[in-house]
Design a protein around this motif. Structure first.
Motif, PDB file in Angstrom:
ATOM      1  N   MET A  51       0.870  -1.381   0.110  1.00 55.37           N
ATOM      2  CA  MET A  51       0.081  -0.145  -0.092  1.00 55.37           C
ATOM      3  C   MET A  51       0.901   1.227  -0.073  1.00 55.37           C
ATOM      4  SD  MET A  51      -3.107  -1.048   0.010  1.00 55.37           S
ATOM      5  CE  MET A  51      -4.272   0.144   0.671  1.00 55.37           C
ATOM      6  N   ILE A  52       1.891   1.396   0.699  1.00 52.64           N
ATOM      7  CA  ILE A  52       2.674   2.377   0.829  1.00 52.64           C
ATOM      8  C   ILE A  52       3.442   2.307  -0.598  1.00 52.64           C
ATOM      9  CG2 ILE A  52       5.295   3.361   1.740  1.00 52.64           C
ATOM     10  CD1 ILE A  52       2.505   3.305   3.523  1.00 52.64           C
ATOM     11  N   ALA A  53       3.691   1.410  -1.325  1.00 51.81           N
ATOM     12  CA  ALA A  53       4.579   1.380  -2.568  1.00 51.81           C
ATOM     13  C   ALA A  53       3.580   1.922  -3.701  1.00 51.81           C
ATOM     14  CB  ALA A  53       4.560   0.154  -3.055  1.00 51.81           C
ATOM     15  N   ILE A  54       2.221   1.886  -3.149  1.00 45.84           N
ATOM     16  CA  ILE A  54       1.002   2.534  -4.067  1.00 45.84           C
ATOM     17  C   ILE A  54       1.167   4.034  -4.122  1.00 45.84           C
ATOM     18  CG2 ILE A  54      -1.387   2.734  -4.799  1.00 45.84           C
ATOM     19  CD1 ILE A  54      -1.448  -0.258  -3.964  1.00 45.84           C
ATOM     20  N   ARG A  55       1.244   4.286  -2.527  1.00 45.51           N
ATOM     21  CA  ARG A  55       1.537   5.846  -2.295  1.00 45.51           C
ATOM     22  C   ARG A  55       2.526   6.610  -2.771  1.00 45.51           C
ATOM     23  NH1 ARG A  55      -0.894   8.167   2.307  1.00 45.51           N
ATOM     24  NH2 ARG A  55      -3.247   8.130   1.901  1.00 45.51           N
ATOM     25  N   ILE A  56       3.744   5.873  -2.812  1.00 48.25           N
ATOM     26  CA  ILE A  56       4.902   6.461  -3.171  1.00 48.25           C
ATOM     27  C   ILE A  56       4.690   6.792  -4.908  1.00 48.25           C
ATOM     28  CG2 ILE A  56       7.157   5.882  -3.733  1.00 48.25           C
ATOM     29  CD1 ILE A  56       7.450   4.663  -1.085  1.00 48.25           C
ATOM     30  N   GLY A  57       4.075   5.547  -5.380  1.00 49.95           N
ATOM     31  CA  GLY A  57       3.758   5.900  -6.972  1.00 49.95           C
ATOM     32  C   GLY A  57       2.786   6.914  -7.669  1.00 49.95           C
ATOM     33  N   LEU A  58       2.385   7.373  -6.751  1.00 56.11           N
ATOM     34  CA  LEU A  58       1.187   8.102  -7.058  1.00 56.11           C
ATOM     35  C   LEU A  58       1.790   9.609  -7.702  1.00 56.11           C
ATOM     36  CD1 LEU A  58      -1.518   8.245  -4.361  1.00 56.11           C
ATOM     37  CD2 LEU A  58      -1.587   7.105  -6.318  1.00 56.11           C
ATOM     38  N   ASP A  59       1.442  10.071  -8.809  1.00 53.95           N
ATOM     39  CA  ASP A  59       1.849  11.286  -9.426  1.00 53.95           C
ATOM     40  C   ASP A  59       0.909  12.207  -9.814  1.00 53.95           C
ATOM     41  OD1 ASP A  59       1.399  10.037 -11.557  1.00 53.95           O
ATOM     42  OD2 ASP A  59       3.222   9.582 -12.315  1.00 53.95           O
ATOM     43  N   ASN A  60       1.487  13.294 -10.261  1.00 52.71           N
ATOM     44  CA  ASN A  60       0.504  14.347 -10.818  1.00 52.71           C
ATOM     45  C   ASN A  60      -0.867  14.585 -10.081  1.00 52.71           C
ATOM     46  OD1 ASN A  60       2.159  15.042 -13.168  1.00 52.71           O
ATOM     47  ND2 ASN A  60       1.664  12.889 -13.867  1.00 52.71           N
ATOM     48  N   ARG A  61      -0.655  14.664  -8.620  1.00 55.43           N
ATOM     49  CA  ARG A  61      -1.899  14.852  -7.854  1.00 55.43           C
ATOM     50  C   ARG A  61      -1.451  16.146  -7.115  1.00 55.43           C
ATOM     51  NH1 ARG A  61      -4.943   9.379  -5.988  1.00 55.43           N
ATOM     52  NH2 ARG A  61      -4.746   8.190  -8.248  1.00 55.43           N
ATOM     53  N   ALA A  62      -1.675  17.587  -7.468  1.00 56.64           N
ATOM     54  CA  ALA A  62      -1.052  18.598  -7.280  1.00 56.64           C
ATOM     55  C   ALA A  62      -1.274  18.887  -5.722  1.00 56.64           C
ATOM     56  CB  ALA A  62      -1.529  19.507  -8.038  1.00 56.64           C
ATOM     57  N   ALA A  63      -2.315  18.291  -4.933  1.00 53.77           N
ATOM     58  CA  ALA A  63      -2.698  18.941  -3.649  1.00 53.77           C
ATOM     59  C   ALA A  63      -1.905  18.129  -2.596  1.00 53.77           C
ATOM     60  CB  ALA A  63      -4.006  18.496  -3.359  1.00 53.77           C
ATOM     61  N   LEU A  64      -1.183  16.741  -3.050  1.00 62.17           N
ATOM     62  CA  LEU A  64      -0.590  15.821  -2.252  1.00 62.17           C
ATOM     63  C   LEU A  64       0.626  16.532  -1.483  1.00 62.17           C
ATOM     64  CD1 LEU A  64      -1.205  12.215  -3.589  1.00 62.17           C
ATOM     65  CD2 LEU A  64      -2.731  13.504  -1.772  1.00 62.17           C
ATOM     66  N   PRO A  65       1.496  17.149  -2.345  1.00 62.90           N
ATOM     67  CA  PRO A  65       2.544  17.716  -1.588  1.00 62.90           C
ATOM     68  C   PRO A  65       2.647  18.371  -0.466  1.00 62.90           C
ATOM     69  CG  PRO A  65       2.820  17.572  -3.997  1.00 62.90           C
ATOM     70  CD  PRO A  65       1.630  17.440  -3.831  1.00 62.90           C
ATOM     71  N   PHE A  66       1.321  19.224  -0.719  1.00 58.55           N
ATOM     72  CA  PHE A  66       1.182  20.188   0.458  1.00 58.55           C
ATOM     73  C   PHE A  66       1.404  19.393   1.852  1.00 58.55           C
ATOM     74  CE2 PHE A  66      -2.178  21.885   3.690  1.00 58.55           C
ATOM     75  CZ  PHE A  66      -1.923  23.004   3.826  1.00 58.55           C
ATOM     76  N   TYR A  67       0.822  18.174   2.081  1.00 57.01           N
ATOM     77  CA  TYR A  67       0.792  17.485   3.466  1.00 57.01           C
ATOM     78  C   TYR A  67       2.092  17.332   3.885  1.00 57.01           C
ATOM     79  CZ  TYR A  67      -4.147  17.016   2.332  1.00 57.01           C
ATOM     80  OH  TYR A  67      -5.435  17.437   2.433  1.00 57.01           O
ATOM     81  N   ASN A  68       3.379  17.347   3.146  1.00 55.32           N
ATOM     82  CA  ASN A  68       4.408  17.319   3.793  1.00 55.32           C
ATOM     83  C   ASN A  68       5.348  18.391   3.320  1.00 55.32           C
ATOM     84  OD1 ASN A  68       3.823  13.938   2.438  1.00 55.32           O
ATOM     85  ND2 ASN A  68       4.940  14.345   4.517  1.00 55.32           N
ATOM     86  N   ASP A  69       4.914  19.545   3.113  1.00 54.43           N
ATOM     87  CA  ASP A  69       5.464  20.839   2.810  1.00 54.43           C
ATOM     88  C   ASP A  69       5.355  21.448   4.118  1.00 54.43           C
ATOM     89  OD1 ASP A  69       6.165  23.480   2.083  1.00 54.43           O
ATOM     90  OD2 ASP A  69       5.483  23.467   0.081  1.00 54.43           O
ATOM     91  N   LYS A  70       6.485  21.562   4.881  1.00 54.39           N
ATOM     92  CA  LYS A  70       6.611  22.216   5.964  1.00 54.39           C
ATOM     93  C   LYS A  70       6.582  23.648   6.248  1.00 54.39           C
ATOM     94  CE  LYS A  70       9.220  18.381   8.236  1.00 54.39           C
ATOM     95  NZ  LYS A  70       9.501  17.682   6.738  1.00 54.39           N
ATOM     96  N   VAL A  71       6.768  24.240   5.081  1.00 58.24           N
ATOM     97  CA  VAL A  71       6.641  25.737   4.874  1.00 58.24           C
ATOM     98  C   VAL A  71       5.163  26.015   4.896  1.00 58.24           C
ATOM     99  CG1 VAL A  71       6.997  27.623   3.535  1.00 58.24           C
ATOM    100  CG2 VAL A  71       8.958  26.300   4.233  1.00 58.24           C
ATOM    101  N   ALA A  72       4.541  25.478   3.653  1.00 58.72           N
ATOM    102  CA  ALA A  72       3.166  25.485   3.523  1.00 58.72           C
ATOM    103  C   ALA A  72       2.337  25.279   4.803  1.00 58.72           C
ATOM    104  CB  ALA A  72       2.543  24.775   2.397  1.00 58.72           C
ATOM    105  N   LEU A  73       2.389  24.063   5.524  1.00 60.41           N
ATOM    106  CA  LEU A  73       1.739  23.712   6.739  1.00 60.41           C
ATOM    107  C   LEU A  73       1.852  24.950   7.963  1.00 60.41           C
ATOM    108  CD1 LEU A  73       2.556  20.124   6.961  1.00 60.41           C
ATOM    109  CD2 LEU A  73       0.722  21.079   6.087  1.00 60.41           C
TER     110      LEU A  73
END
Length: 367
Positions: A51-73
């Protein structure tokens, strides 16, 4: 139970799941943000790391990086009422200098670091706790001392002679030019590099100890389990707040400290876990370092009133954190169950700011 469906009975089999969807008793469906939807990628027999491998393989989902972007958060979440440590400075790499040269970035970051306050400084795009620096100013008898914990891995704060903030500035500037070690994750590769400097949180019973940290796993919006730390690995907490016993557990870790408000932690994690099939929310419980509540003479009431519960970060691709693998076999089963027998519908992501989705970062003046 999620949206009227008990996910517990779901069982895997070679055909990809052995349970039909249940009648949700007319309850409204769980609203899953479209960026998290992996229904077309699961068979029903995946283990946790699948399941984590599926997550890692997700691309072109523009909202997802927000959740790990410490500046944006740190720029956005406090504006919508989510508690976080007080930030001294947060900057993307592109905001630090006009030149983009590492030497200029080193000087800019060094100037961001407080001279007299305790602080934590870290890259906005790193993972696994890499390159996090903790600095504490304190007295040793009549002598002023600066203790530092920095670099890769978890170390104890240690006194440093001739402390120079420029060393931290240099190290963090270097990280701005490196990609985090994320096994080819599109999400992490699309976080704009930057630096966060914020207050250091301490334990209520000792300013020299770190705050209690909870890494709370939510599955379909419900707390599944949490790991709690006091600097180094401590233990596992069930949703009811009881602590899982394990062989190397210290006696002091057989239950949560009485000043830790577990229901409040769980409520915050589940609030942030809504609209997601799985996410980990990391939460600190403690007081800002240097708080009057940590001084000699503070009453028990003053100490308890000073305790804060704050969000540190999210993790989209969490590992098993030294826990029993069986715990995560069951976590994967419940994660899958939501897709195979759950009552859900896919909806647009209304949590991530539109400006972030549009630009890929969140400027200081954005809303």
């Amino acid at each position: 139970s999620v949206a009227g469906v008990n996910l517990g009975p779901y069982r895997m089999n070679k055909d990809g799941g052995g349970k039909d969807k249940e009648d949700p008793s007319n309850e409204p469906p769980f609203e899953l943000f479209e960026d998290f939807d992996i229904s077309d990628k699961v068979t029903g027999n995946e283990a946790w790391w699948d399941m984590i491998a599926i997550r890692i393989g997700l691309d072109n989902r523009a909202a997802l990086p927000f959740y790990n972007d410490k500046v944006a958060l740190r720029r956005y979440l406090p504006s919508v009422g989510i508690p976080m440590p007080k930030a001294f400075a947060v900057k993307y790499k592109s905001e630090l200098t006009e030149t983009g040269n590492m030497s200029d970035e080193r000087l800019a970051i060094t100037k961001m670091l407080p001279e007299g306050d305790d602080f934590v400084a870290k890259p906005s795009h790193s993972c696994f706790g890499d390159d996090v620096w903790l600095v504490k100013h304190h007295m040793d008898g009549e002598q002023k001392v600066v203790s530092v914990n920095g670099g890769v891995g978890r170390q104890k704060l240690r006194p440093v002679e001739d402390f120079d903030r420029a060393e931290i500035g240099k190290a963090l500037a270097q990280t701005l030019h490196l990609k985090p070690g994320t096994y080819g994750s599109w999400v992490y590769d699309n976080i704009k590099p930057g630096v966060v400097v914020e207050e250091r949180f301490a334990s209520l019973d000792d300013d020299n100890k770190p705050a209690v940290e909870f890494k709370v796993f939510t599955i379909w919006g419900k707390c599944y389990i949490a790991q709690w730390r006091r600097g180094v690995y401590s233990g596992i907490v069930y949703p009811d707040g009881s602590v899982v016993e394990w062989g190397k557990m210290k006696k002091s870790n057989t239950k949560l400290p009485d000043w830790v408000d577990w229901p409040k932690i769980k409520e915050l994690a589940e609030k942030l876990g809504q609209n997601k099939d799985m996410i980990r929310t990391d939460i600190f419980v403690g007081v800002p370092s240097g708080s009057p509540a940590l001084k000699d003479g503070a009453s028990e009431e003053e100490k308890r009133l000073a305790v804060q519960v704050v969000v540190s970060e999210f993790e989209m691709q969490p590992g098993t954190l030294q826990m029993d693998p069986g715990i995560f076999d069951d976590a994967a089963r419940l994660w899958l169950a939501g897709y195979k027998m759950g009552n859900y519908k896919v909806v647009p992501n209304t949590q991530v700011p539109a400006k972030y989705v549009e630009k890929g970062y969140f400027s200081e003046g954005d809303k």
